[in-house]
Design a protein around this motif. Structure first.
Motif, PDB file in Angstrom:
ATOM      1  N   TRP A  56      39.934  48.731  41.775  1.00  0.00           N
ATOM      2  CA  TRP A  56      39.121  48.275  40.658  1.00  0.00           C
ATOM      3  C   TRP A  56      39.294  49.216  39.470  1.00  0.00           C
ATOM      4  CZ3 TRP A  56      36.815  43.659  41.310  1.00  0.00           C
ATOM      5  CH2 TRP A  56      36.575  43.217  42.611  1.00  0.00           C
ATOM      6  N   THR A  57      39.493  48.645  38.287  1.00  0.00           N
ATOM      7  CA  THR A  57      39.501  49.458  37.077  1.00  0.00           C
ATOM      8  C   THR A  57      38.050  49.835  36.754  1.00  0.00           C
ATOM      9  OG1 THR A  57      39.249  47.569  35.575  1.00  0.00           O
ATOM     10  CG2 THR A  57      41.499  48.172  36.230  1.00  0.00           C
ATOM     11  N   GLU A  83      36.330  49.305  34.134  1.00  0.00           N
ATOM     12  CA  GLU A  83      35.647  48.175  33.488  1.00  0.00           C
ATOM     13  C   GLU A  83      35.278  47.109  34.516  1.00  0.00           C
ATOM     14  OE1 GLU A  83      38.469  49.556  32.448  1.00  0.00           O
ATOM     15  OE2 GLU A  83      37.591  50.679  30.763  1.00  0.00           O
ATOM     16  N   GLU A  84      36.216  46.803  35.421  1.00  0.00           N
ATOM     17  CA  GLU A  84      35.959  45.801  36.455  1.00  0.00           C
ATOM     18  C   GLU A  84      34.825  46.244  37.369  1.00  0.00           C
ATOM     19  OE1 GLU A  84      40.311  43.696  37.209  1.00  0.00           O
ATOM     20  OE2 GLU A  84      39.846  45.613  38.172  1.00  0.00           O
ATOM     21  N   TYR A  85      34.851  47.523  37.749  1.00  0.00           N
ATOM     22  CA  TYR A  85      33.804  47.997  38.662  1.00  0.00           C
ATOM     23  C   TYR A  85      32.447  48.040  37.978  1.00  0.00           C
ATOM     24  CZ  TYR A  85      31.009  50.594  41.908  1.00  0.00           C
ATOM     25  OH  TYR A  85      29.992  50.956  42.755  1.00  0.00           O
ATOM     26  N   GLU A  98      31.329  46.040  35.729  1.00  0.00           N
ATOM     27  CA  GLU A  98      30.822  44.663  35.729  1.00  0.00           C
ATOM     28  C   GLU A  98      30.314  44.276  37.114  1.00  0.00           C
ATOM     29  OE1 GLU A  98      32.300  40.080  34.720  1.00  0.00           O
ATOM     30  OE2 GLU A  98      33.670  41.778  34.447  1.00  0.00           O
TER      31      GLU A  98
END
Length: 385
Positions: free
Chosen positions: A171-172, A174-176, A178
């Protein structure tokens, strides 16, 4: 300690998951730490003593042997007999956990989450037989999936390939972030559903029905409605906790509810209520029964095949809840509703007599709501007391 039953449990989770959240927002991998957290939380859950922990350990070892053994076997051979034997051995502990209490024997086979762990194990065996899982799985992969603690006691029921995709994902930040935001929101939604709405319905209404109702009929009618709402908010609250914690751990566990009381018919209801369970039974019981009947050509009537599939599915679902009379009748009731709707749907497609439009959609929702509530009334066991 029962999962998600006290604020102490959430405090412990918050402390244990703090490194996961820090690592996630930094874009670091946290899969091995999450396994450590699972072990710690499982130790807390089974810390009250008894045979539960040893039953869990024995069950896990048995499933690992069966899964790894069958994957190795399936790479070179494909015998239906071996598949059925392995599947039956995988299900055997769950069957014993249901039967032993009826025999007045100490239920040494049972432990918290045995049903959902069995679903996970059997699903891997079936997908291996279908050729969807071909590679040999590591002990780490299987243990992490089998003993993923957020969903261990009451689901949702995840699928191994979907779980593994999330588990291996990097997970990046930003993805994490979110995912973390969604997870925390779901946990707060769980508090609203389970500890506020569900608790209030049970404590302030159901427990006082004898004083509220003015007769036997009104008592049972009000109980039917209130118990149905309580069951939804209590279970949906638990599911929100499980899914929310899963998100924080980087696993997008499937949803279990999708506005079930707005269902337009009984089939629509089972596509919205306890979805991971109903989809599991649909994919691994109903569809396989229908496929077998068509392949062997034992029954050529499509309507009869599908109705027999519904009867098998819902009777098994009823027995899965327990061998008490209310669960069996609950399963038979929904089998009757589904077969009845199957006849109606087929007839209506041919004759198109059932009116359409917004008003009829509302009527359909109201009818379905009452059909479902009566089913929960049977499920509660109150009519048999």
């Amino acid at each position: 300690m029962t999962p998600y039953s006290s604020f102490l449990f959430f405090i412990i989770l918050g402390i244990l998951l703090l490194p996961t959240m820090i690592l996630g927002t930094m874009g670091k991998r946290f899969r091995y730490y999450n396994v450590f957290v699972s072990i710690v939380v499982l130790a807390i859950i089974f810390s009250e003593g008894g045979s539960g922990f040893f039953s869990l350990l024995a069950f896990t070892i048995l499933q690992l042997i069966l899964i790894k053994g069958y994957i190795s076997y399936r790479q070179t051979k494909n015998s239906s007999l071996v598949f059925y034997i392995v599947s039956l051995l995988s299900i055997l502990p769950l069957v014993l956990s249901k039967v032993l209490p009826i025999l007045a024997v100490d239920n040494w086979a049972s432990f918290l989450g045995i049903s959902y762990l069995t679903f996970r194990a059997v699903q891997i065996i079936i997908e291996t037989r279908d050729g969807l899982i071909k590679e040999q799985l590591s002990i780490f992969q299987l243990v992490h999936f089998m003993l993923f603690y957020p969903t261990i006691s009451s689901g949702p029921i995840d699928r191994f390939r979907r779980f593994q995709k999330d588990e291996e994902k990097q997970w990046t930040p930003e993805e994490y972030k979110e995912l973390l935001y969604k997870g925390i929101n779901k946990i707060f939604l769980g508090f609203l559903y389970k500890f506020i709405i569900g608790y209030s319905i049970n404590s302030y209404f159901i427990m006082n029905l004898e004083h509220i109702a003015d007769g036997k009929f009104s008592y049972h009618l009000l109980y039917m409605y209130s118990y149905s709402l309580y069951l939804f908010f209590d279970f949906a609250g638990y599911t929100a906790f499980a899914v929310g914690v899963s998100y924080i751990m980087g696993i997008r566990s499937p949803e279990n509810f999708n506005k079930p009381f707005l269902s337009r018919n009984i089939k629509d209801f089972w596509n919205r209520w306890h979805m991971s369970l109903s989809f599991w039974f649909r994919d691994y019981v109903f569809m396989r029964f229908v496929f077998l009947m068509k392949k062997k050509k034992w029954i050529k009537n499509k309507m009869l095949v599908s109705n027999l599939g519904y009867i098998l599915l819902f009777l098994l679902m009823g027995v899965w809840h327990g061998l008490a009379i209310q669960y069996i009748i609950y399963g038979a009731y929904h089998a009757l509703m589904m077969t009845g709707f199957n006849f109606f749907e087929t007839w209506n497609k041919k004759h198109k007599r059932w009116p359409t439009g917004r008003a009829m959609t509302i009527v359909s929702i109201v009818i379905t709501f009452h059909v479902v509530c009566f089913g929960f009334y049977l499920f509660s066991g109150r009519p048999f007391q």
